[in-house]
Design an enzyme around this catalytic site. Structure first.
Site, PDB file in Angstrom:
ATOM      1  N   LYS A  39       2.967   2.100  -0.365  1.00 43.80           N
ATOM      2  CA  LYS A  39       3.024   1.231  -1.548  1.00 43.80           C
ATOM      3  C   LYS A  39       2.709  -0.224  -1.159  1.00 43.80           C
ATOM      4  CE  LYS A  39       7.995   0.737  -0.815  1.00 43.80           C
ATOM      5  NZ  LYS A  39       9.343   1.153  -1.248  1.00 43.80           N
ATOM      6  N   ARG A 137      19.870   1.845  -8.707  1.00 46.81           N
ATOM      7  CA  ARG A 137      18.582   1.282  -9.109  1.00 46.81           C
ATOM      8  C   ARG A 137      17.935   2.331  -9.994  1.00 46.81           C
ATOM      9  NH1 ARG A 137      14.635  -0.824  -4.327  1.00 46.81           N
ATOM     10  NH2 ARG A 137      13.944   1.332  -4.466  1.00 46.81           N
ATOM     11  N   TYR A 271       3.000 -32.675   4.068  1.00 44.15           N
ATOM     12  CA  TYR A 271       3.643 -33.157   2.846  1.00 44.15           C
ATOM     13  C   TYR A 271       5.125 -33.469   3.052  1.00 44.15           C
ATOM     14  CZ  TYR A 271      -0.444 -31.287   0.329  1.00 44.15           C
ATOM     15  OH  TYR A 271      -1.709 -31.021  -0.121  1.00 44.15           O
ATOM     16  N   MET A 319      -0.394 -25.005   1.087  1.00 50.66           N
ATOM     17  CA  MET A 319      -1.030 -23.827   0.488  1.00 50.66           C
ATOM     18  C   MET A 319      -2.026 -23.170   1.432  1.00 50.66           C
ATOM     19  SD  MET A 319      -3.138 -23.457  -3.086  1.00 50.66           S
ATOM     20  CE  MET A 319      -1.794 -24.060  -4.104  1.00 50.66           C
TER      21      MET A 319
HETATM   22  C1  LIG Z   1       9.875   1.813  -0.118  1.00 52.90           C
HETATM   23  C2  LIG Z   1      10.475   3.148  -0.215  1.00 52.90           C
HETATM   24  C3  LIG Z   1      10.593   3.970   0.923  1.00 52.90           C
HETATM   25  C4  LIG Z   1      10.283   3.481   2.316  1.00 52.90           C
HETATM   26  O1  LIG Z   1      11.268   2.561   2.705  1.00 52.90           O
HETATM   27  P1  LIG Z   1      11.290   1.939   4.176  1.00 52.90           P
HETATM   28  O2  LIG Z   1      12.581   1.264   4.284  1.00 52.90           O
HETATM   29  O3  LIG Z   1      10.132   1.003   4.238  1.00 52.90           O
HETATM   30  O4  LIG Z   1      11.116   3.082   5.104  1.00 52.90           O
HETATM   31  C5  LIG Z   1      11.060   5.254   0.751  1.00 52.90           C
HETATM   32  N1  LIG Z   1      11.408   5.706  -0.475  1.00 52.90           N
HETATM   33  C6  LIG Z   1      11.317   4.944  -1.569  1.00 52.90           C
HETATM   34  C7  LIG Z   1      11.735   5.488  -2.879  1.00 52.90           C
HETATM   35  C8  LIG Z   1      10.863   3.642  -1.491  1.00 52.90           C
HETATM   36  O5  LIG Z   1      10.778   2.888  -2.580  1.00 52.90           O
END
Ligand SMILES: *Cc1c(COP(=O)(O)O)cnc(C)c1O
Length: 386
Positions: A39, A137, A271, A319
């Protein structure tokens, strides 16, 4: 962009390291299949090349958050099982059914949308039911589970869906020994047992992210879902260092010094003049800033390797650029400044940057921006090019 061409800033992605990390993770969970989580553009490393490399190294599944990510992988020619878990109403369920995705469902509204898509497509949808075992969650709460299971069984009986998985996610697996880990495991076992008693026959049951893959063997079940560890970064310092687990960081972020100059004592830098040269010195300009994902919170604190020495970000990260005090050294303009990498050339790591910026290494690598070219090294042909 090739490996030797001059560059402003670049993220070198070592796909041999990624493949070796996948093999190491498989060895940590020898009885489970492995889902490579890619992801957020593979945590900033580049989704398609990383997914291909993971499959080459034996990942049987690919995981993404959004359906768009999963569909892009399918469009890029990734075969096999691809799962995605972050759906919103009106999502591309029909495309997901037609692309043979494994689609997470946490609630009745999602089950209704996926069954409607399956009916419209005239195909059976692969559904993975997600339980909230304590993360708070996404996922179905235990109180709502019987209703979701009953509705899923009805949809299975109609041939609209096949429940391919039962799964959940940890809240505190990156804090070894945290009491919620055992508590979530026990809720997960109960929710799985209930679903199976009712007649659900999942192919895979899974809950382990990277830290659980590395440190909680009883959480491996049929499949583990590592993300960050596959990129050679430890989930947290408490879990251990990458080397402790035979992992090697995949990304090296470096830039070419754009300017080197002498400055007198008392010269304000960048800055706000939060850094003032303590004496006569030399300053180096690193042409990367928060527009490239270099965290502004690292102003004044993060380390950079220049010509064999650690230098510190002098003053604010802007930036597009920041400055390092070179302490009188005069490296040539164009000299490589390494922000982070595996660490074995003496460079800082993403974890060093995370500590400097008050965040986690996940965020450091994931936020490296689209303006930074990814340069893939040790790529192996195959998968999708066949
Ligand atoms: C991001 C995620 C993972 C992987 O998590 P890591 O801590 O990066 O290994 C696994 N399962 C779900 C549902 C996630 O959102």
């Amino acid at each position: 962009m090739n490996e030797t061409a001059p560059f402003r800033v670049r993220a070198e992605i070592d796909l041999a390291a990624l493949r070796a990390n996948v093999r190491a993770l498989r060895a940590h969970a020898p009885d489970a299949a492995l889902m490579a989580v890619v992801k957020a553009d593979a945590y900033g490393h580049g989704m398609v090349p990383c997914a291909k490399a993971a499959v080459q190294a034996g990942a049987g599944w690919i995981g993404t958050a959004t359906p768009e990510e999963a569909l892009a992988l399918r469009a890029a020619g990734l075969p096999g099982r691809i799962m995605c878990w972050l759906w919103t109403p009106g999502g591309p369920w029909r495309e997901g059914v037609e692309a043979d995705l494994d689609m997470a469902v946490s609630a009745l509204w999602a089950l209704e949308e996926v069954t409607a898509a399956a009916r419209a497509a005239g195909r059976t949808a692969r559904v993975q039911l997600k339980a909230d075992t304590g993360l708070g969650r996404n996922g179905c709460m235990p109180a709502d589970w019987p209703e979701l299971i009953a509705a899923s069984l009805r949809a299975e009986a109609e041939g609209l869906i096949r429940v391919t998985g039962l799964w959940s996610h940890f809240a505190c697996a990156d804090e070894p020994g945290h009491p919620s880990i055992a508590a979530q495991l026990s809720v997960f076992r109960e929710m799985v047992a209930f679903a199976e008693e009712q007649g659900i026959r999942p192919e895979v049951r899974h809950i382990a992210n990277s830290p659980a893959t590395l440190t909680v063997p009883e959480a491996h079940f049929d499949l583990v879902r590592p993300g960050i560890a596959m990129y050679g970064v430890s989930p947290s310092p408490e879990v251990g260092t990458p080397e402790d687990f035979g992992l090697r960081p995949v990304m090296t972020l470096s830039a070419s010094l754009a300017h080197v100059k002498h400055a007198p004592a008392g010269h304000g830098v960048s800055y706000g003049h939060h850094y003032v040269t303590p004496g006569e010195t030399t300053l180096g300009l690193v042409p990367a800033g928060y527009g490239d994902g270099v965290p502004r919170h690292a102003s004044g604190t993060a380390p950079v390797l220049v010509d064999g020495k650690w230098r510190t970000v002098a003053g604010r990260v802007a930036m597009d650029q920041f400055v390092v005090d070179l302490g009188g050294d005069e490296p040539e303009v164009g000299t490589e400044a390494v922000l982070f990498g595996p660490g074995d050339r003496g460079e800082p790591t993403a974890e060093d940057w995370a500590q400097a910026a008050g965040t986690i290494a996940y965020e450091i690598v994931t936020r490296i921006g689209s303006r930074v070219p990814r340069v893939y090294v040790n790529e192996r042909p195959g998968i999708g090019e066949m």
